[in-house]
Write a protein that holds these residues in place. Structure first.
Motif, short mmCIF file in Angstrom:
data_model
loop_
_atom_site.label_atom_id
_atom_site.label_comp_id
_atom_site.label_asym_id
_atom_site.label_seq_id
_atom_site.Cartn_x
_atom_site.Cartn_y
_atom_site.Cartn_z
N ALA A 66 0.82 -1.21 0.00
CA ALA A 66 0.00 0.00 0.00
C ALA A 66 0.85 1.26 0.00
CB ALA A 66 -0.94 -0.01 1.21
N VAL B 33 -9.24 0.45 -4.13
CA VAL B 33 -8.89 -0.78 -3.41
C VAL B 33 -10.15 -1.45 -2.86
CG1 VAL B 33 -7.73 -1.69 -1.36
CG2 VAL B 33 -6.55 -0.06 -2.84
N HIS C 139 -7.10 -8.30 1.21
CA HIS C 139 -6.50 -7.13 1.85
C HIS C 139 -6.15 -7.46 3.29
CE1 HIS C 139 -6.70 -3.15 3.90
NE2 HIS C 139 -6.21 -2.70 2.76
N ARG D 38 -1.18 2.84 5.01
CA ARG D 38 0.00 2.63 4.17
C ARG D 38 0.79 1.39 4.55
NH1 ARG D 38 2.11 6.90 0.95
NH2 ARG D 38 0.63 8.63 0.77
#
Length: 281
Positions: A15, A36, A47, A52
């Motif tokens: 990310a 996303v 995920h 981040r």
């Protein structure tokens, strides 16, 4: 395109890299988050983590579909190297899918155009390349194979036009396609200058260049029927610009030595290297 371009060879997207490259390209964090979220909801990625520090994992189907045009890119470079001359055969596909299967009919029509076909009249399309395996695969997938007819000819006429170069000019939007390659060239030239400059480039800059090139290459290649050189006006900008892009990918591959480099780095570098090796032989 951004997310797919950053998928590494282990199937992951970090990310932090995704947000950094997106910001460099003028995208907001909110755009990235929404993208996303949609990709995960569609089952294309899983995920883990937050913000981040998160990591995306491409699903098996996504991994297989990451480079659906690799065969066509290879064919384009073979044409550029003079290794795939036209044999004078036109390949035709006709279908008559009933109104009750309109969705399949529309999808088959879009697939034929995507594969380089041009409409001759209702339900009849022509291509200058041997597209039969791709057409049949699509027809089977859409449940329309029984409605499909395939044939070839060396005697194609549209009205009074039968000369192959003139037929190609009438059937495909060559000027529009050429303009897309000119645009790709305008993107690739300054990127190649940056890549060949001895100054060090951070990983985020290399990734950004890779995404920019991939996006513009896709924009140029998707509507290109990849007509044989014998049917195109010469010099054809696609040939020159693909050579320029190949040089960019080769340098990108050399400069990004990370074993978990994005798949595109290896894929495009391998394709261009294969073409260069064949031409040398």
């Amino acid at each position: 395109m951004l997310v797919h371009a950053l998928v590494r060879e282990d199937g992951t997207v970090e990310a932090d890299e995704l947000y950094t490259v997106a910001n460099t390209l003028g995208m907001s964090d909110q755009q990235v988050r929404l993208c996303v979220k949609r990709l995960v909801a569609e089952g294309r990625f899983t995920h883990e983590g937050r913000g981040r520090k998160a990591r995306l994992h491409a699903t098996a189907d996504t991994t297989r579909a990451l480079a659906p045009n690799a065969d066509f890119l290879r064919h384009a470079f073979r044409q550029d190297a003079g290794l795939a001359p036209w044999d004078g055969v036109w390949h035709l596909a006709a279908f008559a899918v009933p109104e009750s299967a309109r969705t399949a009919r529309d999808a088959l029509r879009e697939t034929l155009v995507h594969l380089g076909g041009a409409p001759l009249q209702g339900g009849l399309y022509v291509c200058a390349n041997a597209w039969e395996p791709y057409v049949e695969e699509a027809a089977h997938r859409l449940g329309a194979h029984s409605e499909l007819t395939l044939l070839t000819t060396t005697d194609l006429r549209k009205g009074d036009t039968r000369e192959p170069v003139e037929l190609a000019r009438r059937l495909w939007p060559l000027r529009e396609i050429a303009d897309r390659y000119h645009r790709l060239g305008r993107v690739a030239r300054p990127r190649l200058a940056r890549l060949t400059d001895p100054a060090e480039l951070p990983p985020s800059a290399l990734l950004t260049i890779a995404v920019e090139l991939a996006a513009e290459l896709t924009r140029a290649m998707e509507p290109d029927p990849l007509l044989p050189p014998q049917l195109l006006p010469q010099p054809w900008p696609g040939t020159r610009v693909r050579e320029l892009v190949a040089r960019c990918w080769a340098v990108l591959h050399e400069r990004e030595a990370d074993e978990t480099r994005p798949t595109l780095f290896r894929l495009y570098a391998d394709i261009t290297r294969e073409a260069a090796d064949r031409a040398a032989r």
